[in-house]
Design a protein around this motif. Structure first.
Motif, short mmCIF file in Angstrom:
data_model
loop_
_atom_site.label_atom_id
_atom_site.label_comp_id
_atom_site.label_asym_id
_atom_site.label_seq_id
_atom_site.Cartn_x
_atom_site.Cartn_y
_atom_site.Cartn_z
N ILE A 11 -57.22 -38.09 -14.83
CA ILE A 11 -58.30 -38.99 -14.41
C ILE A 11 -59.03 -39.55 -15.63
N LEU A 12 -59.37 -38.68 -16.59
CA LEU A 12 -60.08 -39.12 -17.79
C LEU A 12 -59.25 -40.13 -18.57
N LEU A 13 -57.97 -39.86 -18.76
CA LEU A 13 -57.12 -40.78 -19.50
C LEU A 13 -56.97 -42.12 -18.76
N SER A 14 -56.82 -42.04 -17.43
CA SER A 14 -56.64 -43.25 -16.64
C SER A 14 -57.88 -44.13 -16.66
N VAL A 15 -59.03 -43.49 -16.50
CA VAL A 15 -60.29 -44.25 -16.52
C VAL A 15 -60.51 -44.88 -17.89
N THR A 16 -60.14 -44.16 -18.96
CA THR A 16 -60.28 -44.69 -20.32
C THR A 16 -59.36 -45.90 -20.53
N ILE A 17 -58.13 -45.77 -20.06
CA ILE A 17 -57.16 -46.85 -20.23
C ILE A 17 -57.56 -48.10 -19.45
N PHE A 18 -58.04 -47.88 -18.23
CA PHE A 18 -58.39 -49.02 -17.36
C PHE A 18 -59.89 -49.33 -17.37
N GLN A 19 -60.60 -48.87 -18.42
CA GLN A 19 -62.05 -49.04 -18.48
C GLN A 19 -62.47 -50.50 -18.37
N ASN A 20 -61.84 -51.38 -19.12
CA ASN A 20 -62.21 -52.80 -19.10
C ASN A 20 -62.00 -53.41 -17.72
N LYS A 21 -60.90 -53.05 -17.09
CA LYS A 21 -60.61 -53.57 -15.76
C LYS A 21 -61.62 -53.08 -14.73
N ILE A 22 -62.01 -51.80 -14.87
CA ILE A 22 -63.00 -51.22 -13.95
C ILE A 22 -64.35 -51.89 -14.11
N GLU A 23 -64.76 -52.07 -15.37
CA GLU A 23 -66.05 -52.70 -15.66
C GLU A 23 -66.08 -54.15 -15.19
N SER A 24 -64.96 -54.85 -15.33
CA SER A 24 -64.92 -56.25 -14.89
C SER A 24 -65.06 -56.37 -13.38
N ARG A 25 -64.53 -55.41 -12.65
CA ARG A 25 -64.64 -55.43 -11.19
C ARG A 25 -66.04 -55.05 -10.71
N ASN A 26 -66.78 -54.33 -11.56
CA ASN A 26 -68.14 -53.94 -11.19
C ASN A 26 -69.15 -55.07 -11.37
N LYS A 27 -68.76 -56.09 -12.10
CA LYS A 27 -69.67 -57.21 -12.37
C LYS A 27 -69.73 -58.17 -11.19
#
Length: 231
Positions: free
Chosen positions: A215-231
């Motif tokens: 989970i930690l590695l996945s969230v780190t890898i996809f951090q930019n994508k996750i943050e972009s969806r939160n905007k």
């Protein structure tokens, strides 16, 4: 208005949902502990110094079977491994807290983490005391419920099998509420898929730590994508 009182008044409403859950869960824990022959003093002390809901339920069987330090340490690491990742995510939140930081680390339960990571202190409220009172109030609820359950357990005698399932039920409720309130479900889906895959690969006794790492590695890898969806 006094700084502490102002922070307490701001923190209290946020902890009311936890109050209802912790009183019930704590009562269940106290009843279960009492059924193994341990008094309300044990309930109070474990809830003050261990203060880890799921691990406290596990500790009942550890105490009943005979205490083994190494096994208890390993079991605690397995059950509460998720707190390692909680702590990492709270580093910036606890920055500049000062002497309150050790207690905030001790009191970082699942429910407290959920409140702290999603809440900012209102304008004019001291951040340190705000976080402190959220954590303290939640622990007071748990300790009170544990003592209450232990006292009730000494008067009421019934089959306690399955009573520890209330903790799982609370996790399910929290999950549903966060799913409904979160605009982006990608982190949740990552967590679910990683847990299921690791459960299949490593088994029910060993999947927690591998799933947390994934989970930690996945969230780190996809951090930019996750943050972009939160905007």
């Amino acid at each position: 208005m006094n700084t502490k009182i102002k922070a307490l008044r701001a923190a209290f409403p946020l902890t009311i949902p936890v109050f209802t859950g912790y009183i019930i869960l704590g009562t269940a824990y106290g009843i279960l502990l009492n059924s193994k022959g341990y008094s309300y003093l044990w309930a109070a002390l474990t809830s003050i110094f261990i203060y880890a809901g799921s691990m406290q339920f596990v500790s009942v069987s550890l105490l009943a079977a005979g205490f083994h330090p190494l096994y208890a340490c390993f079991m605690t690491l397995m059950v509460n491994a998720r707190h390692l990742f909680y702590g990492i995510s709270m580093l910036s939140k606890f920055q500049g807290i000062g002497k309150k930081k050790p207690y905030l680390i001790l009191g970082l339960t699942d429910e407290t983490f959920s409140i702290l990571c999603s809440t900012q202190p209102p304008d004019g409220v001291d951040k340190g005391w705000f976080l402190f009172f959220i954590t303290l109030l939640n622990q007071i609820y748990w300790v009170s419920g544990s003592i209450l359950g232990s006292i009730l357990g000494s008067f009421l005698h019934f089959n306690t099998k399955g009573i520890d399932f209330v903790l799982t039920a609370l996790f399910v409720v929290i999950f549903i509420n966060q799913w409904k309130s979160a605009p982006n479900h990608m982190p949740v889906l990552i967590g679910l898929s990683a847990s299921v895959i690791c459960r299949i690969l490593f088994g029910s006794a060993n999947f927690i730590i591998p799933s947390m790492i994934v989970i930690l590695l996945s969230v780190t890898i996809f951090q930019n994508k996750i943050e972009s969806r939160n905007k």
